[in-house]
Enzyme design. Structure first.
Site, PDB file in Angstrom:
ATOM      1  N   ASP A 115      -4.252   0.585  11.580  1.00  9.88           N
ATOM      2  CA  ASP A 115      -3.794   1.281  10.373  1.00  9.88           C
ATOM      3  C   ASP A 115      -4.856   1.074   9.308  1.00  9.88           C
ATOM      4  O   ASP A 115      -5.008  -0.032   8.785  1.00  9.88           O
ATOM      5  CB  ASP A 115      -2.437   0.753   9.888  1.00  9.88           C
ATOM      6  CG  ASP A 115      -1.944   1.487   8.640  1.00  9.88           C
ATOM      7  OD1 ASP A 115      -2.604   2.470   8.229  1.00  9.88           O
ATOM      8  OD2 ASP A 115      -0.906   1.076   8.076  1.00  9.88           O
ATOM      9  N   GLU A 167      -3.665   5.111  12.329  1.00  5.99           N
ATOM     10  CA  GLU A 167      -2.734   5.510  11.266  1.00  5.99           C
ATOM     11  C   GLU A 167      -3.494   5.646   9.947  1.00  5.99           C
ATOM     12  O   GLU A 167      -4.370   4.816   9.653  1.00  5.99           O
ATOM     13  CB  GLU A 167      -1.654   4.418  11.163  1.00  5.99           C
ATOM     14  CG  GLU A 167      -0.641   4.608  10.045  1.00  5.99           C
ATOM     15  CD  GLU A 167       0.353   3.433  10.034  1.00  5.99           C
ATOM     16  OE1 GLU A 167       0.614   2.828  11.095  1.00  5.99           O
ATOM     17  OE2 GLU A 167       0.867   3.116   8.948  1.00  5.99           O
ATOM     18  N   LYS A 182       6.654  -0.722  14.751  1.00  5.18           N
ATOM     19  CA  LYS A 182       5.617  -1.512  14.091  1.00  5.18           C
ATOM     20  C   LYS A 182       6.330  -2.494  13.189  1.00  5.18           C
ATOM     21  O   LYS A 182       6.929  -2.102  12.191  1.00  5.18           O
ATOM     22  CB  LYS A 182       4.750  -0.542  13.292  1.00  5.18           C
ATOM     23  CG  LYS A 182       3.560  -1.179  12.646  1.00  5.18           C
ATOM     24  CD  LYS A 182       2.643  -0.150  12.020  1.00  5.18           C
ATOM     25  CE  LYS A 182       2.751  -0.226  10.526  1.00  5.18           C
ATOM     26  NZ  LYS A 182       1.549   0.288   9.821  1.00  5.18           N
ATOM     27  N   HIS A 185       8.443  -1.312   9.687  1.00  2.00           N
ATOM     28  CA  HIS A 185       8.800  -2.220   8.587  1.00  2.00           C
ATOM     29  C   HIS A 185       7.954  -1.875   7.357  1.00  2.00           C
ATOM     30  O   HIS A 185       7.138  -0.955   7.389  1.00  2.00           O
ATOM     31  CB  HIS A 185       8.538  -3.664   9.016  1.00  2.00           C
ATOM     32  CG  HIS A 185       7.073  -3.956   9.279  1.00  2.00           C
ATOM     33  ND1 HIS A 185       6.562  -5.228   9.405  1.00  2.00           N
ATOM     34  CD2 HIS A 185       5.993  -3.133   9.432  1.00  2.00           C
ATOM     35  CE1 HIS A 185       5.256  -5.169   9.616  1.00  2.00           C
ATOM     36  NE2 HIS A 185       4.888  -3.921   9.643  1.00  2.00           N
ATOM     37  N   ARG A 186       8.123  -2.646   6.270  1.00  2.00           N
ATOM     38  CA  ARG A 186       7.212  -2.639   5.126  1.00  2.00           C
ATOM     39  C   ARG A 186       6.535  -3.999   5.048  1.00  2.00           C
ATOM     40  O   ARG A 186       7.011  -4.958   5.648  1.00  2.00           O
ATOM     41  CB  ARG A 186       7.964  -2.385   3.799  1.00  2.00           C
ATOM     42  CG  ARG A 186       8.682  -1.074   3.681  1.00  2.00           C
ATOM     43  CD  ARG A 186       7.842   0.142   3.962  1.00  2.00           C
ATOM     44  NE  ARG A 186       6.633   0.293   3.177  1.00  2.00           N
ATOM     45  CZ  ARG A 186       6.405   1.265   2.297  1.00  2.00           C
ATOM     46  NH1 ARG A 186       7.341   2.162   2.066  1.00  2.00           N
ATOM     47  NH2 ARG A 186       5.248   1.369   1.652  1.00  2.00           N
ATOM     48  N   SER A 187       5.474  -4.083   4.261  1.00  2.00           N
ATOM     49  CA  SER A 187       4.804  -5.386   4.135  1.00  2.00           C
ATOM     50  C   SER A 187       5.706  -6.382   3.396  1.00  2.00           C
ATOM     51  O   SER A 187       5.604  -7.583   3.610  1.00  2.00           O
ATOM     52  CB  SER A 187       3.456  -5.230   3.461  1.00  2.00           C
ATOM     53  OG  SER A 187       3.573  -4.531   2.242  1.00  2.00           O
ATOM     54  N   HIS A 191      -3.089  -6.279   2.296  1.00  2.00           N
ATOM     55  CA  HIS A 191      -2.130  -7.273   2.812  1.00  2.00           C
ATOM     56  C   HIS A 191      -2.727  -8.668   2.972  1.00  2.00           C
ATOM     57  O   HIS A 191      -2.055  -9.574   3.449  1.00  2.00           O
ATOM     58  CB  HIS A 191      -1.563  -6.810   4.163  1.00  2.00           C
ATOM     59  CG  HIS A 191      -0.705  -5.597   4.067  1.00  2.00           C
ATOM     60  ND1 HIS A 191      -0.262  -4.903   5.155  1.00  2.00           N
ATOM     61  CD2 HIS A 191      -0.189  -4.949   2.987  1.00  2.00           C
ATOM     62  CE1 HIS A 191       0.468  -3.872   4.756  1.00  2.00           C
ATOM     63  NE2 HIS A 191       0.523  -3.875   3.457  1.00  2.00           N
ATOM     64  N   SER A 218       0.871  -1.176   0.000  1.00  2.00           N
ATOM     65  CA  SER A 218       0.000   0.000   0.000  1.00  2.00           C
ATOM     66  C   SER A 218       0.908   1.226   0.000  1.00  2.00           C
ATOM     67  O   SER A 218       0.974   1.991   0.954  1.00  2.00           O
ATOM     68  CB  SER A 218      -0.923  -0.008   1.217  1.00  2.00           C
ATOM     69  OG  SER A 218      -0.187  -0.030   2.418  1.00  2.00           O
ATOM     70  N   ASP A 249       1.332   8.072   7.741  1.00  2.00           N
ATOM     71  CA  ASP A 249       2.248   7.179   7.021  1.00  2.00           C
ATOM     72  C   ASP A 249       2.313   7.660   5.567  1.00  2.00           C
ATOM     73  O   ASP A 249       3.215   8.406   5.195  1.00  2.00           O
ATOM     74  CB  ASP A 249       1.734   5.744   7.157  1.00  2.00           C
ATOM     75  CG  ASP A 249       2.461   4.760   6.249  1.00  2.00           C
ATOM     76  OD1 ASP A 249       3.506   5.112   5.694  1.00  2.00           O
ATOM     77  OD2 ASP A 249       1.972   3.612   6.080  1.00  2.00           O
ATOM     78  N   GLN A 292      -6.542  -2.211   7.061  1.00  2.00           N
ATOM     79  CA  GLN A 292      -5.340  -2.995   6.739  1.00  2.00           C
ATOM     80  C   GLN A 292      -4.720  -3.704   7.945  1.00  2.00           C
ATOM     81  O   GLN A 292      -4.262  -4.837   7.839  1.00  2.00           O
ATOM     82  CB  GLN A 292      -4.311  -2.066   6.108  1.00  2.00           C
ATOM     83  CG  GLN A 292      -3.037  -2.731   5.641  1.00  2.00           C
ATOM     84  CD  GLN A 292      -2.126  -1.742   4.941  1.00  2.00           C
ATOM     85  OE1 GLN A 292      -2.334  -1.419   3.786  1.00  2.00           O
ATOM     86  NE2 GLN A 292      -1.116  -1.242   5.637  1.00  2.00           N
ATOM     87  N   GLU A 293      -4.698  -3.009   9.114  1.00  2.00           N
ATOM     88  CA  GLU A 293      -3.964  -3.575  10.249  1.00  2.00           C
ATOM     89  C   GLU A 293      -4.683  -3.329  11.572  1.00  2.00           C
ATOM     90  O   GLU A 293      -5.102  -2.203  11.847  1.00  2.00           O
ATOM     91  CB  GLU A 293      -2.561  -2.945  10.332  1.00  2.00           C
ATOM     92  CG  GLU A 293      -1.786  -3.120   9.039  1.00  2.00           C
ATOM     93  CD  GLU A 293      -0.473  -2.344   9.012  1.00  2.00           C
ATOM     94  OE1 GLU A 293       0.030  -1.959  10.084  1.00  2.00           O
ATOM     95  OE2 GLU A 293       0.038  -2.141   7.903  1.00  2.00           O
ATOM     96  N   GLU A 303       2.057  -9.578   6.815  1.00  2.00           N
ATOM     97  CA  GLU A 303       2.816  -9.154   7.998  1.00  2.00           C
ATOM     98  C   GLU A 303       2.666 -10.141   9.150  1.00  2.00           C
ATOM     99  O   GLU A 303       2.965  -9.821  10.303  1.00  2.00           O
ATOM    100  CB  GLU A 303       2.407  -7.730   8.399  1.00  2.00           C
ATOM    101  CG  GLU A 303       2.735  -6.742   7.274  1.00  2.00           C
ATOM    102  CD  GLU A 303       2.522  -5.283   7.615  1.00  2.00           C
ATOM    103  OE1 GLU A 303       1.883  -4.996   8.644  1.00  2.00           O
ATOM    104  OE2 GLU A 303       3.008  -4.430   6.843  1.00  2.00           O
ATOM    105  N   LYS A 338       9.551   5.080   7.753  1.00  2.00           N
ATOM    106  CA  LYS A 338       9.971   3.977   6.890  1.00  2.00           C
ATOM    107  C   LYS A 338      11.156   4.470   6.066  1.00  2.00           C
ATOM    108  O   LYS A 338      11.007   5.371   5.237  1.00  2.00           O
ATOM    109  CB  LYS A 338       8.838   3.574   5.949  1.00  2.00           C
ATOM    110  CG  LYS A 338       7.623   2.929   6.619  1.00  2.00           C
ATOM    111  CD  LYS A 338       6.471   2.861   5.633  1.00  2.00           C
ATOM    112  CE  LYS A 338       5.359   1.935   6.097  1.00  2.00           C
ATOM    113  NZ  LYS A 338       4.139   2.096   5.244  1.00  2.00           N
TER     114      LYS A 338
HETATM  115  P1  PGA Z   1       3.106  -1.236   3.164  1.00  2.00           P
HETATM  116  O1  PGA Z   1       2.195  -1.288   4.463  1.00  2.00           O
HETATM  117  O2  PGA Z   1       4.480  -1.604   3.531  1.00  2.00           O
HETATM  118  O3  PGA Z   1       2.423  -2.218   2.251  1.00  2.00           O
HETATM  119  O4  PGA Z   1       2.997   0.188   2.641  1.00  2.00           O
HETATM  120  C1  PGA Z   1       2.622  -0.860   5.718  1.00  2.00           C
HETATM  121  C2  PGA Z   1       1.813   0.312   6.178  1.00  2.00           C
HETATM  122  O5  PGA Z   1       0.902   0.790   5.475  1.00  2.00           O
HETATM  123  O6  PGA Z   1       2.066   0.813   7.277  1.00  2.00           O
HETATM  124 ZN    ZN Z   2       0.455   2.420   7.085  1.00  2.00          ZN
END
Ligand code: PGA
Ligand code: ZN
Length: 429
Positions: A240, A287, A390, A367-369, A153, A40, A314, A161-162, A203, A339
């Protein structure tokens, strides 16, 4: 002094290519750095260079980026002092010459930037967190642990997403990690008992077909209790939304359409939704609750919720000092997600973190996904006393590697280690 720089194409945790760099110094010290990759991805991130050859890795090859490491970027930093991170990074940026790092690739540049820091740390015989943060680096981060995956994800029915748990009541990082792992296993048991899937997303969180935010949160609270903990005291929750993925292309900015459920919101309605959720449940961090271009919405959301809820940018800030400065100036959000590959060098990342801390914004290192075995973010979180990290579920080795590195750091620090608990937040809890 840097004498050799080598790039190679390796695989990330999704089986897609990414790049790794090795930097060798005159004295023989070696440092390695890998670039992660998002799904994302924010529209304003630095440019990830891909080969685009259709016959190879479906166009996602990273051979050109690897080649750029061994050639143009190697030439730019050979002879420099690896310990001078700002100088090394300036040379990398100058070699690229574009604001988005699109010519040589932010993935290539970041891998070298990390590898140079690691080589310098090795040459000095100090751990990376000490090299980056000096003697003041003693604060372990509270995990913001993603145990239920949705959105881009996971191939389930959940749009957000999270869903994350934060062990704010733990006395140490090690105990917090244990508590999280226990809740993770309790959640697996609850899902299994209901006949729901316990396969995991990118993740490492579970990815069952649940109906929406309320059902997911109720399930997480049940898992926390089943593990013997009290929601709101031992754990708080974080979300998130990754709402930049919810833009409604038909209706334009300020309009949202959830891709899986089809539910539509205006920005004001989405803020109402988050406000209601935060009132009903112990959610202390949200987030990307709104889109990366919805600055007016962010300002309004921060005005309404910012005194009680950590609002993390983010995709909004993309670890970019200029975008963060804009947000601070107008009161958009009250925390930043960090990131490294969104901006592309270690030194620019440090600049963004310093700016956030000076403004009283919360800092969450992430991190990243798509990840690798590189654990730099664990050291970065301690080096900058960020307070929050995270890095996914206690599952999938590319996630667990970061937690295990934090266990090592906490043990090394001994009595000097500080676990902030609820003090990790800039907002009152
Ligand atoms: P991404 O997701 O690494 O796929 O961008 C992580 C996030 O959105 O925090
Ligand atoms: Zn995010």
């Amino acid at each position: 002094e840097i004498v050799q720089v080598t790039g190679r194409e390796i695989l990330d945790s999704r089986g897609n290519p990414t790049v790794e760099a090795e930097v060798r110094l005159a004295g023989g010290a070696l440092g390695r750095g890998c670039a992660p990759s998002g799904a994302s991805t924010g529209a304003f991130e630095a440019h990830e260079l891909r080969d685009g050859e259709p016959g190879r890795y479906a166009g996602k090859g990273a051979r050109r980026a690897a080649e750029n490491i061994s050639t143009a970027l190697a030439r730019a930093v050979t002879g420099l002092d690896a310990a001078d991170t700002y100088k090394v990074d300036a040379a990398l940026r100058q070699a690229d010459g574009t604001p988005e790092k699109s010519r040589l690739g932010a993935n290539a540049i970041l891998a070298v930037s990390i590898a140079a820091c690691r080589a310098a740390a090795a040459a000095q015989g100090v751990p990376l967190y000490r090299f980056l943060g000096g003697a003041a680096a003693t604060r372990l981060p509270v995990p913001m642990m993603n145990i239920l995956n949705g959105g881009a994800h996971a191939a389930n029915t959940v749009d957000t997403q999270e869903f994350m748990i934060m062990p704010v009541g733990a006395p140490t990082f090690q105990e917090g990690l244990r508590m999280c792992a226990e809740v993770y296993h309790a959640l697996a048991g609850l899902l299994k008992a209901r006949g729901l899937a316990t396969a995991v997303g990118d993740e490492g969180g579970f990815a069952p077909d649940l109906s929406g935010d309320d059902e997911v949160i109720e399930t997480l609270l049940a898992a926390i209790q089943k593990a013997g903990y009290t929601p709101g005291r031992d754990f708080v929750l974080a979300i998130d939304a990754a709402a930049s993925e919810w833009k409604d292309p038909a209706k334009g900015p300020g309009h949202y359409k959830l891709p899986k459920s089809g539910t539509e919101y205006t920005a004001a309605e989405l803020i109402d939704h988050w406000e209601a959720l935060a009132a009903q449940y112990p959610i202390r961090s949200i987030e990307d609750g709104l889109d990366e271009e919805d600055w007016a919405g962010w300002k309004e959301m921060t005005r309404r919720l910012g005194g009680r809820v950590q609002l993390v940018g983010d995709d909004l800030f993309v670890t970019n000092p200029a975008r963060l400065a804009q947000g601070i100036g107008m009161g958009a959000g009250n925390a930043v997600l960090i990131k490294l590959n969104q901006i592309g060098t270690v030194s620019e990342t440090l600049e963004t973190i310093h700016m956030a801390q000076k403004a009283g914004y919360g800092v969450v290192v992430s991190h990243r996904s798509g990840e690798t075995e590189d654990t730099t973010i664990a050291d970065l979180a301690v080096a900058l006393n960020a307070g929050q990290i995270k890095t996914g579920a206690p599952c999938r080795s590319e996630r667990v590697a970061k937690y295990n590195q934090l266990l090592r750091i906490e043990q090394t620090l001994g009595p000097a280690a500080v676990y902030p608990g609820a003090g990790a937040f800039q907002i009152p809890l």
